[in-house]
Design an enzyme around this catalytic site. Structure first.
Site, PDB file in Angstrom:
ATOM      1  N   GLU A  94       0.812  -1.216   0.000  1.00  0.00           N
ATOM      2  CA  GLU A  94       0.000   0.000   0.000  1.00  0.00           C
ATOM      3  C   GLU A  94       0.848   1.271   0.000  1.00  0.00           C
ATOM      4  OE1 GLU A  94      -2.923  -0.267   3.117  1.00  0.00           O
ATOM      5  OE2 GLU A  94      -3.570  -2.261   2.480  1.00  0.00           O
ATOM      6  N   ALA A 145      -3.392   2.517   3.158  1.00  0.00           N
ATOM      7  CA  ALA A 145      -4.575   2.550   2.288  1.00  0.00           C
ATOM      8  C   ALA A 145      -5.754   1.849   2.944  1.00  0.00           C
ATOM      9  CB  ALA A 145      -4.258   1.904   0.939  1.00  0.00           C
ATOM     10  N   TYR A 146      -5.478   0.766   3.661  1.00  0.00           N
ATOM     11  CA  TYR A 146      -6.544   0.058   4.363  1.00  0.00           C
ATOM     12  C   TYR A 146      -7.204   0.993   5.373  1.00  0.00           C
ATOM     13  CZ  TYR A 146      -8.951  -3.548   7.050  1.00  0.00           C
ATOM     14  OH  TYR A 146      -9.913  -4.304   7.695  1.00  0.00           O
ATOM     15  N   ALA A 147      -6.402   1.672   6.183  1.00  0.00           N
ATOM     16  CA  ALA A 147      -6.956   2.590   7.171  1.00  0.00           C
ATOM     17  C   ALA A 147      -7.693   3.745   6.501  1.00  0.00           C
ATOM     18  CB  ALA A 147      -5.847   3.119   8.077  1.00  0.00           C
ATOM     19  N   SER A 149      -9.139   3.752   3.587  1.00  0.00           N
ATOM     20  CA  SER A 149     -10.382   3.268   2.981  1.00  0.00           C
ATOM     21  C   SER A 149     -11.443   3.011   4.034  1.00  0.00           C
ATOM     22  CB  SER A 149     -10.125   1.991   2.176  1.00  0.00           C
ATOM     23  OG  SER A 149      -9.768   0.901   3.019  1.00  0.00           O
TER      24      SER A 149
END
Length: 241
Positions: A94, A145-147, A149
């Site tokens: 990410e 990116a996970y956080a 998103s």
């Protein structure tokens, strides 16, 4: 959860990203409550691996394609609940532009594609449920990116709740804590990290997909008729510890 059969028997429910993990646990709970359940996996391999699960119709769907989502939605009439469990965590990748944009495309823009395509099929009493994360509220130095998103997903849920309310559609989210799924295999395999995380969970254990099922059934049911735009943490107390 026999109480739920009163609300879901004979109703249609779709669980996107329902071929494994939290998604499959939620799909199975709706099935056991009497719903006609459809679930999707991102690839044919995921669908094939889940196909042995009785009572759930599995289909391939890539939420990165608006055309595919629209075509899939066109096959449905009214649905009682749309649960979006589609998501990836690419960790170190990410930090590359491709990894960052791919994660957002699946986890966040994919949710908007589903909401747009299924909006007419939810109108008049349906419910949409998104799956956030602890990282909807916390920073993730290992997975930016996970956080991003999952934080964005909370904003999307609140926005769609207001936009869809005049049509009789409610939009809510669950924010799972540390759940025993394939996505958390890396920290669970690291003894030091596993001990660190476990020590912060007041309830004293990691969660399982079965821990997410009752809150999902509740938020999509008439019992939650006056709840929309909410994000319910299901984390064993992690966030407040």
């Amino acid at each position: 959860m026999h109480w739920a059969s009163e609300f879901y028997t004979g109703k249609t429910v779709l669980v996107v990203g329902g071929s494994s993990g939290i998604g499959r646990g939620i799909a199975a709970a709706f099935r056991d409550a009497g719903a006609t359940v459809f679930a999707t996996g991102a690839t044919d391999a995921e669908v094939d691996a889940a196909a042995a699960t009785a009572g759930i119709a599995f289909h391939q769907l890539d939420v990165r394609s608006a055309e595919a989502v629209e075509a899939f939605a066109s096959q449905f009439g009214p649905i009682a609940a749309l649960v979006d469990c589609a998501g990836v965590n690419l960790r170190a990748a990410e930090f590359t532009e491709d990894g960052f944009t791919t994660t957002l495309d699946i986890n966040l823009t994919g949710a908007m594609r589903l909401a747009t395509a299924f909006r007419p099929r939810l109108a008049g009493g349906g419910a949409m449920l998104a799956i956030g994360s602890l990282y909807s509220f916390l920073g993730a130095p290992h997975a930016p990116a996970y956080a991003a998103s999952k934080a964005g997903l909370v904003g999307l849920v609140k926005s769609l709740a207001v936009a869809f309310a005049p049509e009789g559609t409610r939009v809510n989210a669950l924010a799972p804590g540390w759940i025993e799924t394939a996505m958390t295999a890396v920290p669970r395999a690291n003894p030091a990290r596993f001990a660190e995380l476990s020590a912060r969970i007041p309830i004293g254990r990691w969660g399982t997909p079965d821990d997410l099922a009752p809150p999902a059934l509740f938020l999509c049911s008439p019992l939650a008729a006056y709840i929309t735009g909410a994000v319910l943490s299901v984390d064993g107390g992690y966030l407040v510890a």
